[in-house]
Motif scaffolding. Structure first.
Motif, PDB file in Angstrom:
ATOM      1  N   ILE A 244      71.264   8.175  42.128  1.00 57.33           N
ATOM      2  CA  ILE A 244      70.546   7.997  40.987  1.00 57.33           C
ATOM      3  C   ILE A 244      69.233   8.867  41.382  1.00 57.33           C
ATOM      4  O   ILE A 244      68.876   9.764  40.318  1.00 57.33           O
ATOM      5  CB  ILE A 244      70.328   6.714  40.646  1.00 57.33           C
ATOM      6  CG1 ILE A 244      71.381   5.873  40.284  1.00 57.33           C
ATOM      7  CG2 ILE A 244      69.245   6.520  39.426  1.00 57.33           C
ATOM      8  CD1 ILE A 244      71.425   4.454  40.045  1.00 57.33           C
ATOM      9  N   GLU A 245      68.554   8.620  42.310  1.00 55.38           N
ATOM     10  CA  GLU A 245      67.314   9.455  42.449  1.00 55.38           C
ATOM     11  C   GLU A 245      67.668  10.915  42.576  1.00 55.38           C
ATOM     12  O   GLU A 245      66.957  12.055  41.976  1.00 55.38           O
ATOM     13  CB  GLU A 245      66.682   9.089  43.776  1.00 55.38           C
ATOM     14  CG  GLU A 245      65.857   7.830  43.612  1.00 55.38           C
ATOM     15  CD  GLU A 245      65.153   7.385  44.780  1.00 55.38           C
ATOM     16  OE1 GLU A 245      65.321   7.986  45.717  1.00 55.38           O
ATOM     17  OE2 GLU A 245      64.615   6.294  44.772  1.00 55.38           O
ATOM     18  N   ASN A 246      68.714  11.477  43.283  1.00 51.44           N
ATOM     19  CA  ASN A 246      69.169  12.780  43.263  1.00 51.44           C
ATOM     20  C   ASN A 246      69.300  13.324  41.801  1.00 51.44           C
ATOM     21  O   ASN A 246      69.131  14.465  41.524  1.00 51.44           O
ATOM     22  CB  ASN A 246      70.383  13.083  44.274  1.00 51.44           C
ATOM     23  CG  ASN A 246      69.944  12.920  45.569  1.00 51.44           C
ATOM     24  OD1 ASN A 246      68.776  12.981  46.041  1.00 51.44           O
ATOM     25  ND2 ASN A 246      70.857  12.524  46.619  1.00 51.44           N
ATOM     26  N   VAL A 247      70.153  12.538  41.252  1.00 47.36           N
ATOM     27  CA  VAL A 247      70.445  12.929  39.776  1.00 47.36           C
ATOM     28  C   VAL A 247      69.409  13.130  38.900  1.00 47.36           C
ATOM     29  O   VAL A 247      69.082  14.379  38.233  1.00 47.36           O
ATOM     30  CB  VAL A 247      71.402  11.956  39.089  1.00 47.36           C
ATOM     31  CG1 VAL A 247      71.527  12.265  37.661  1.00 47.36           C
ATOM     32  CG2 VAL A 247      72.925  11.949  39.744  1.00 47.36           C
ATOM     33  N   ILE A 248      68.221  12.247  38.796  1.00 48.55           N
ATOM     34  CA  ILE A 248      66.973  12.365  38.356  1.00 48.55           C
ATOM     35  C   ILE A 248      66.270  13.381  38.611  1.00 48.55           C
ATOM     36  O   ILE A 248      65.527  14.464  37.958  1.00 48.55           O
ATOM     37  CB  ILE A 248      66.080  11.177  38.390  1.00 48.55           C
ATOM     38  CG1 ILE A 248      66.812   9.683  37.508  1.00 48.55           C
ATOM     39  CG2 ILE A 248      64.703  11.185  37.796  1.00 48.55           C
ATOM     40  CD1 ILE A 248      66.451   8.462  37.970  1.00 48.55           C
ATOM     41  N   GLU A 249      65.966  13.817  39.870  1.00 53.59           N
ATOM     42  CA  GLU A 249      65.418  14.866  40.427  1.00 53.59           C
ATOM     43  C   GLU A 249      65.850  16.142  40.047  1.00 53.59           C
ATOM     44  O   GLU A 249      65.309  17.029  39.735  1.00 53.59           O
ATOM     45  CB  GLU A 249      65.363  14.737  41.934  1.00 53.59           C
ATOM     46  CG  GLU A 249      64.325  13.547  42.528  1.00 53.59           C
ATOM     47  CD  GLU A 249      64.200  13.550  44.039  1.00 53.59           C
ATOM     48  OE1 GLU A 249      65.063  14.369  44.721  1.00 53.59           O
ATOM     49  OE2 GLU A 249      63.708  12.718  44.505  1.00 53.59           O
TER      50      GLU A 249
END
Length: 265
Positions: free
Chosen positions: A257-262
């Motif tokens: 999820i963090e990678n997608v947001i970034e």
């Protein structure tokens, strides 16, 4: 003396001796010249060799009849038949156990007062008097999809086994294998399935086979190497803990999820 099932497997070692009879019917007679032809020997080796892959123990029977026969023979040897009571081989194995006069148990993904699948209504009733129906879910709980993976851990827990044997060639993850490994039970799986083979090679907590002779060798290895077997038990447990513990799964999702947001920002 050896049981019929053991004589069937022993045929692989000495196809030139002995007689195999099931329910009064002669399946193999070494004194009959017609069955001693090399082609017949090869064919019967093939059929007996595939008993753990497609249940084709005797070619004149259907697959489900072979499963019922295997269930009956195993039950006579005090091997407990436990399953999720699904259509197909589950029901056939239970019927075989009942035919042997043995107790047998089904673990449901719904309340015990609901017969699922409904086609097993008669079998369900028979098992209530010879064995039992087991569920962790409250009465009237319906057969929800999410319940079935959960019930697999109970099936694994009830199985006091040296190894979990999974002959399927088609597995996307195999919750049954992971549940067994989480209990420290090494697995013996079909090497033609990349997923199952991968679990074994990554964990060193199981063995895989590609034919009957490899299956036989792997099974003998588990019985004859107690130190290595204990190490496989520990490896299987650690593998599931390291890769499939709930906290590990949640952390993976958090990272994704963090990678997608970034990536979006």
């Amino acid at each position: 003396g050896k049981t019929t099932l053991l004589r069937c497997l022993n045929f692989l070692e000495r196809p030139d001796t002995g007689v195999i009879r099931v329910n009064g019917e002669t399946m193999w007679d070494a004194a009959d010249p017609a069955t001693q032809r090399e082609s017949e020997v090869r064919k019967k080796r093939l059929h007996f060799g595939l008993v753990f892959q497609n249940f084709n123990l005797f070619p004149q029977y259907t697959a489900l009849e072979n499963v019922m026969l295997a269930g009956e023979l195993l039950a006579k040897e005090q091997v407990q038949i436990i399953s999720g009571l699904a259509l197909g081989i589950d029901g056939a194995a239970h019927r075989g156990a009942l035919r042997a006069g043995a107790d047998t148990y089904g673990v449901l993904g719904c309340g015990v007062n609901i017969c699922y699948p409904s086609a097993h209504y008669k079998l369900y009733g028979q098992m209530l008097t010879r064995g039992g129906i087991i569920s962790e879910f409250p009465l009237d709980t319906g057969p929800l999809k999410m319940n079935f993976p959960m019930r697999n851990r109970i099936i694994s827990g009830l199985s006091d086994a040296i190894s979990l044997v999974l002959p399927s060639q088609y597995e996307s993850l195999s919750i049954a294998v992971l549940e067994a490994m989480a209990l420290g039970v090494p697995v013996l799986v079909n090497g033609q399935c990349d997923v199952l083979k991968g679990h074994c090679t990554k964990s060193n907590g199981g063995l895989y086979y590609r034919n009957f002779f490899e299956f036989e060798g792997a099974l003998n290895y588990l019985f004859s190497h107690p130190d290595e077997y204990q190490e496989m038990q520990e490896n299987a447990y650690e593998y599931v803990l390291e890769h499939y513990d709930w906290d590990v799964i949640l952390e993976r999702f958090r990272v994704i999820i963090e990678n997608v947001i970034e990536g979006r920002t």
